[in-house]
Design a protein around this motif. Structure first.
Motif, mmCIF file in Angstrom:
data_model
loop_
_atom_site.group_PDB
_atom_site.id
_atom_site.type_symbol
_atom_site.label_atom_id
_atom_site.label_comp_id
_atom_site.label_asym_id
_atom_site.label_seq_id
_atom_site.Cartn_x
_atom_site.Cartn_y
_atom_site.Cartn_z
ATOM 1 N N ARG A 48 -17.965 6.246 2.245
ATOM 2 C CA ARG A 48 -18.017 7.634 2.729
ATOM 3 C C ARG A 48 -16.847 8.457 2.184
ATOM 4 N N VAL A 49 -15.656 7.852 2.185
ATOM 5 C CA VAL A 49 -14.465 8.591 1.753
ATOM 6 C C VAL A 49 -14.560 8.962 0.276
ATOM 7 N N THR A 50 -15.002 8.025 -0.545
ATOM 8 C CA THR A 50 -15.048 8.314 -1.978
ATOM 9 C C THR A 50 -16.138 9.342 -2.293
ATOM 10 N N LYS A 51 -17.211 9.304 -1.528
ATOM 11 C CA LYS A 51 -18.264 10.297 -1.735
ATOM 12 C C LYS A 51 -17.785 11.680 -1.299
ATOM 13 N N LEU A 52 -17.034 11.711 -0.242
ATOM 14 C CA LEU A 52 -16.460 12.973 0.235
ATOM 15 C C LEU A 52 -15.550 13.569 -0.846
ATOM 16 N N ALA A 53 -14.811 12.711 -1.534
ATOM 17 C CA ALA A 53 -13.929 13.190 -2.604
ATOM 18 C C ALA A 53 -14.757 13.833 -3.714
ATOM 19 N N LEU A 54 -15.871 13.207 -4.083
ATOM 20 C CA LEU A 54 -16.707 13.800 -5.131
ATOM 21 C C LEU A 54 -17.244 15.149 -4.691
ATOM 22 N N GLU A 55 -17.559 15.266 -3.411
ATOM 23 C CA GLU A 55 -18.051 16.536 -2.884
ATOM 24 C C GLU A 55 -16.965 17.605 -3.011
ATOM 25 N N LEU A 56 -15.725 17.221 -2.748
ATOM 26 C CA LEU A 56 -14.617 18.175 -2.877
ATOM 27 C C LEU A 56 -14.414 18.588 -4.336
ATOM 28 N N LEU A 57 -14.732 17.679 -5.255
ATOM 29 C CA LEU A 57 -14.552 17.976 -6.677
ATOM 30 C C LEU A 57 -15.633 18.899 -7.219
ATOM 31 N N GLY A 58 -16.766 19.003 -6.521
ATOM 32 C CA GLY A 58 -17.842 19.880 -6.985
ATOM 33 C C GLY A 58 -18.388 19.423 -8.319
ATOM 34 N N ALA B 172 0.836 -1.204 0.000
ATOM 35 C CA ALA B 172 0.000 0.000 0.000
ATOM 36 C C ALA B 172 0.869 1.252 0.000
ATOM 37 N N ARG B 173 1.986 1.198 0.697
ATOM 38 C CA ARG B 173 2.855 2.365 0.799
ATOM 39 C C ARG B 173 3.336 2.802 -0.583
ATOM 40 N N THR B 174 3.636 1.832 -1.445
ATOM 41 C CA THR B 174 4.122 2.173 -2.778
ATOM 42 C C THR B 174 3.015 2.084 -3.824
ATOM 43 N N GLU B 175 1.794 1.768 -3.385
ATOM 44 C CA GLU B 175 0.649 1.621 -4.293
ATOM 45 C C GLU B 175 0.915 0.562 -5.362
ATOM 46 N N ALA B 176 1.645 -0.465 -4.998
ATOM 47 C CA ALA B 176 1.867 -1.580 -5.930
ATOM 48 C C ALA B 176 0.622 -2.462 -5.957
ATOM 49 N N PRO B 177 0.325 -3.070 -7.118
ATOM 50 C CA PRO B 177 -0.883 -3.902 -7.205
ATOM 51 C C PRO B 177 -0.738 -5.221 -6.443
ATOM 52 N N GLN B 178 -1.895 -5.841 -6.178
ATOM 53 C CA GLN B 178 -1.922 -7.160 -5.538
ATOM 54 C C GLN B 178 -1.550 -8.235 -6.549
ATOM 55 N N MET C 121 -7.257 7.171 1.204
ATOM 56 C CA MET C 121 -7.196 8.286 2.162
ATOM 57 C C MET C 121 -6.047 9.231 1.826
ATOM 58 N N ARG C 122 -4.907 8.657 1.444
ATOM 59 C CA ARG C 122 -3.766 9.495 1.078
ATOM 60 C C ARG C 122 -4.148 10.403 -0.089
ATOM 61 N N ARG C 123 -4.864 9.833 -1.058
ATOM 62 C CA ARG C 123 -5.260 10.635 -2.215
ATOM 63 C C ARG C 123 -6.328 11.667 -1.855
ATOM 64 N N LEU C 124 -7.196 11.314 -0.893
ATOM 65 C CA LEU C 124 -8.208 12.283 -0.447
ATOM 66 C C LEU C 124 -7.521 13.500 0.179
ATOM 67 N N ILE C 125 -6.490 13.243 0.969
ATOM 68 C CA ILE C 125 -5.777 14.344 1.621
ATOM 69 C C ILE C 125 -5.082 15.223 0.561
#
Lengths: 382, 308
Positions: free
Chosen positions: A321-331, A78-84, A257-261
């Motif tokens: 909730r997190v992904t919906k919050l991101a859409l809200e930030l995007l307007g 997850a730290r390097t965002e490498a795929p599974q 979450m990192r991307r949301l921040i």
């Protein structure tokens, strides 16, 4: 109680970190999922480096390591965002089920290929009329001499379109009902009579499939466990699905979450949105340390407990909730797709995909019932 | 990596729970005899030389039992600011403390001594008048102090961030205890209460909110345990971990009590039942010191940088 890595865990983490720095697949231009061949190659390299099946017994080609190593593996990925690894069904579900209930011949012929991603697995559990109520399975397995003949339909099968093998549950006793008279089999997906149809989902892509079986012949030696004991075998599979997933789920939410921040830093956030972001960050931390606690118990007992349901339930709702919050930030930009969308449409995709999270691998309603009955000790409601 | 309690910590929890079940208003002397007041005090000063993780068990159990005691004010908040000889007094049960940082002060009715912040130091406040106020949570009265003068200098005010982190963590741990007990009462009632011919726990309208409560409390327990571990280890993440734990656990405990009251129906709304006392403690924890909203604002600053 000590949250520090042991010296050997720290060594493993350090080695993995350097290995990932030199080997993880290059980031793609957009955030589309990596193509199958890239993932297959990546999975092969994970295997060659000894990172596939870390907790599997050494005799079956695994690493024979404690579960904490699997947790470290997920954290570092997850730290390097490498795929599974591409073979998630094989590694997390079919493989452990074969290890627990399979014959020596099944273990010898299949397990190594799971680890190396030479063979990809799918799962044939859900049916149109057997979703949350898996015991309503109607796909039939009729014994004719030395083989079973399979007829019926499975649905919501991830990876079926690229799978070599299917872990199937079917009704081997036509007169039986509910949990009795079921049998687990491993089915060669290239057998005559199998048709796979992709299901286009809410995101527009097709991750899941329907599998149609008409007169498919499966040798008797492909039965896992005893004939008629399929329910017991399937429960092992699901226990592993829910039990060892906590760290992978935490890791995937950590990336989101990192991307949301980053998004909130790029675009700004109101006081109310900042409060919501902090709330979700707290929930992620809670998920992480609950996974640690669950891992500590798993390492003591060796069997994932019903508490795994807590992690899956919490992760799925948090991800929504997190992904919906991101859409809200995007307007208004939240409506744009693909090339015109900010961040290549990552958030639009993640938000729609998240709606499946509370349905797949045990609906939230089923998980709450599991918690109520098996953790709290309330009466069975069904 | 091991995030489960040690056998000794499990043992301490069992002992504490058994003792508090039989002693609803234990004296400070009794807590000292049990070794609780000096749990983290060095053995040379008469303590037992354990650490914050053991004290964490006690905060949770004292919360669960809603025990009226200045234990939290003394041990979580003031103790690290005290010089060794005064720590010894606490360990021997000769003194208990509270810290006056705002207009309202906790445990003024029971704490024998008062600390306050003046300039760059923390001092003992001597000769102050105490007024005890009626409070919603009878088990933890608040009061105000007037007058008084600086006594002995106790320590540097640079310790205040540490004291705050310990205070927030102990509140989160108390909340875990309160919430867990409220949930257990709800589960017992849902298993026993028959309506429409079945135990009401059969109905998902009853059982699912209790499952949600368990999830929230378990998540809270993880946050509180992590914060406690950070405090015990002197980990840099302690201040943020404590803020996160207090914000989450207080809300989870209040929600647990509210769902438990609802599950109990009319009996949960009565003065005789213990639930209202748990509920009022949960509300007290939620209200005390720093609200969840303010803590989340601090966390947002930490994650995102300053506000708009």
């Amino acid at each position: 109680m000590d949250l520090h890595d042991t010296p050997s865990e720290a060594q493993f983490r350090g080695d993995l970190r350097s290995w990932l720095a030199g080997n993880r697949p290059g980031a793609t231009d957009d955030d589309a999922p990596s193509p199958t061949e890239v993932l297959r190659d990546w999975s092969r390299r994970l295997y060659a480096a000894g990172y596939s099946g870390l907790t599997w017994p050494v005799e079956h080609g695994g690493g024979g390591k404690p579960y904490s190593y699997q947790a470290i593996f997920h954290e570092e990925l997850a730290r390097t965002e490498a795929p599974q690894h591409l073979g998630v069904i094989g590694l997390g579900m079919a493989g452990p089920t074969i290890i627990a209930h399979g014959t020596d011949a099944q273990k010898a012929s299949r397990l190594a290929h799971v680890l190396s991603a030479a063979e990809i697995w799918c799962q044939g559990f859900s049916e149109p009329d057997a979703g949350s109520d898996l015991s309503a399975v109607r796909t039939s397995a009729r014994l004719e001499g030395s083989h079973f003949v399979i007829d019926g339909q499975k649905v919501w099968s991830s990876y079926a379109h690229i799978a070599d093998w299917c872990l199937l549950i079917a009704r081997s006793d036509a007169a039986s009902e509910r949990q009795v008279g079921l049998t687990c089999l491993i089915v060669d997906m290239r057998s005559p009579g199998i048709e796979v149809r992709p299901l286009r989902q809410i995101t527009g892509e097709a991750e899941f499939n329907e599998i149609f079986f008409s007169g498919v012949e499966v040798p008797v030696e492909n039965v896992i466990g005893e004939i008629g004991e399929g329910w017991h075998v399937a429960m092992t599979t699901l226990l592993h699905e829910r039990g060892t997933l906590g760290f992978a789920l935490t890791a995937s939410l950590e990336v989101v979450m990192r991307r949301l921040i980053e998004l909130a830093r790029d675009r700004g956030a109101t006081a109310v949105q900042r409060d919501a972001i902090a709330r979700e960050w707290i929930e992620l931390e809670a998920l992480r340390y609950t996974a640690y606690r669950s891992l500590s118990d798993l390492m003591k007992t060796g069997v994932p407990g019903p508490e795994g349901a807590i992690l899956k339930l919490q992760w799925s709702e948090a991800n929504q909730r997190v992904t919906k919050l991101a859409l809200e930030l995007l307007g208004s930009d939240a409506q744009l797709l693909a090339g015109n969308a900010p961040y290549g449409g990552y958030w639009q995709y993640q938000q729609l995909r998240s709606r499946g999270n509370t349905i797949e691998a045990g609906t939230s309603e089923i998980l709450r019932s599991i918690i109520a009955e098996r953790v709290l000790g309330l009466p069975r409601s069904r | 990596m091991d995030f489960s309690p040690t056998p000794e910590q499990e043992e301490l929890r069992a002992q504490a729970r058994a003792f508090l079940a039989g002693s609803l208003q234990p004296s400070w002397d009794e807590l000292a005899e049990l070794g609780w007041t000096g749990a983290s005090v060095p053995e040379a000063e008469g303590g037992t030389g354990l650490g914050f993780l053991e004290e964490a068990v006690l905060f949770e159990e004292l919360g669960r039992a809603i025990t009226p005691t200045p234990f939290r004010s003394t041990v979580a908040v003031v103790l690290p600011a005290l010089p060794p000889d005064l720590q010894g007094e606490v360990a021997r049960g000769e003194a208990s403390w509270t810290l006056a940082t705002g207009p309202l002060v906790q445990d003024l009715d029971t704490a024998t001594r008062i600390a306050y912040v003046g300039g760059d130091s923390i001092w003992e406040l001597e000769g102050a008048e105490r007024e005890i106020l009626l409070t919603n949570d009878e088990s933890r009265p608040l009061g105000v102090v007037t007058g008084g003068s600086a006594g002995r200098r106790l320590g540097s005010s640079k310790l205040l961030p540490l004291l705050r982190t310990r205070s927030l963590t102990s509140l989160a741990l108390e909340a875990c205890g309160v919430g867990a007990r409220a949930l257990e009462l709800a589960v017992d009632h849902a298993n026993e209460r028959i309506q429409f011919g079945k135990a009401i726990g059969n109905y998902q309208a009853v059982s699912h909110p209790l499952a949600t409560t368990l999830v929230e409390l378990e998540l809270g327990r993880s946050l509180a345990q992590f914060a406690a571990w950070c405090v015990a280890e002197g980990d840099d993440r302690a201040p943020v971990a404590a803020a996160a734990a207090k914000a989450h656990c207080a809300d989870a405990a209040v929600a647990a009590c509210e769902r438990s009251i609802q599950t109990h129906g009319g009996i949960g709304f009565t003065w005789e039942h213990v639930l209202h006392r748990l509920y009022k403690r949960a509300l007290g924890i939620q209200a005390w010191d720093t609200s969840g909203e303010r803590l989340r604002a601090e966390i947002a600053d930490h994650l995102l940088g300053g506000g708009l």
